[in-house]
Design a protein around this motif. Structure first.
Motif: not given
Length: 285
Positions: A109-131
């Protein structure tokens, strides 16, 4: 007009409660059912790193928030999620005593979260909203259908109810930050598709890892029980499906599902057991 949409009477504040569940995690704590226990344990395995990412994504926009109410709720959101991470980290450490390879599951799972942290901030926040939408819908189901946790040990029931209460309280905080700072409806919906894929993917993989450790990965009986629990009767995912899909509606907002009465009933019961002094303070506030 406030940027916060949290209804009046809902306070987004952390509760400093600790749950000692180490002994219970050595057992099939959910009604002696291997699948039900494994499913909830599989969810817990995602929480520490997932909630750390939620905090990170909201912090990226914290300095852009001017509304005092929303700023206070962001602080509360961060505090609640940090304590969820602490309790579920201890929870997951307890699973090691049963012989599960938690380090390997975490690494996946940490491999996935490291990839997420490389995304633009807007996509990271959108992902948080979805989760957060998934956790809010599941939280509502846990609070509204106590029979789904019937057979679970009292301490584990309390832990999951505490988590569900706080997920409900802050269910619109990240969404309100996104709405104020990003506001892209198309991005919100597209990212939710990826969140949906990853939510079910990691829940399934974690469940499989647990069942494999128990020597029951290929047990038809276990999987039939699981399919019934999730999609038959009670069918917890089947029952949640309409609420999950509501996220795709244009103009959707988390408080479209106004479950304040349900929240308050559960909150009173939790406070009566774990924090009567805080309950008294709330009444006098």
């Amino acid at each position: 007009m406030s940027a916060s949409s949290t209804p009046a009477g809902i306070r987004v504040e952390p509760r400093h409660i600790r749950f000692d569940v180490q002994q219970e995690l050595r057992t099939l704590w959910h009604g002696n059912s291997l699948f039900r226990t494994a499913f909830f344990n599989a969810l817990s395995l995602q929480f520490p790193d997932g909630e750390e990412q939620f905090i990170h994504s909201v912090r990226l926009y914290r300095d852009r928030i001017e509304d005092p109410k929303l700023k206070q709720e962001v602080r509360g959101f961060i505090g609640q999620e940090a304590l969820h991470g602490r309790e579920h980290r201890a929870y997951n450490e307890g699973l090691k005593a049963r012989g599960y390879d938690i380090d390997a599951i975490d690494a996946r799972f940490q491999k996935h979260t490291r990839w997420v942290k490389k995304l633009p901030p807007s996509r990271q926040l959108a992902g948080t909203c979805g989760a957060e939408h998934y956790t809010a819908v599941l939280a509502n189901a846990i609070l509204g259908h106590p029979e789904w946790m019937a057979g679970a040990t009292p301490q584990m029931r309390a832990l999951w109810r505490w988590h569900a209460i706080e997920e409900t309280e802050h269910k619109s905080v990240a969404f309100d930050v996104y709405r104020q700072c990003v506001g892209d409806e198309r991005l919100r919906k597209v990212v939710f598709l990826f969140v949906t894929y990853n939510f079910f993917k990691f829940t399934f993989l974690n469940t499989c890892s647990i069942l494999k450790s128990e020597g029951k990965l290929w047990s038809p009986r276990v999987w039939l029980e699981g399919l019934n629990f999730l999609w038959g009767r009670p069918g917890i995912l089947r029952r949640c499906l309409p609420d999950f899909l509501a996220y795709f509606r244009t103009g959707f907002h988390p408080w479209d599902q106004d479950n304040r009465d349900l929240l308050q009933r559960n909150l009173q019961e939790l406070d009566a057991v774990y924090n009567p002094s805080e309950r008294s303070a709330r009444k006098s506030a």
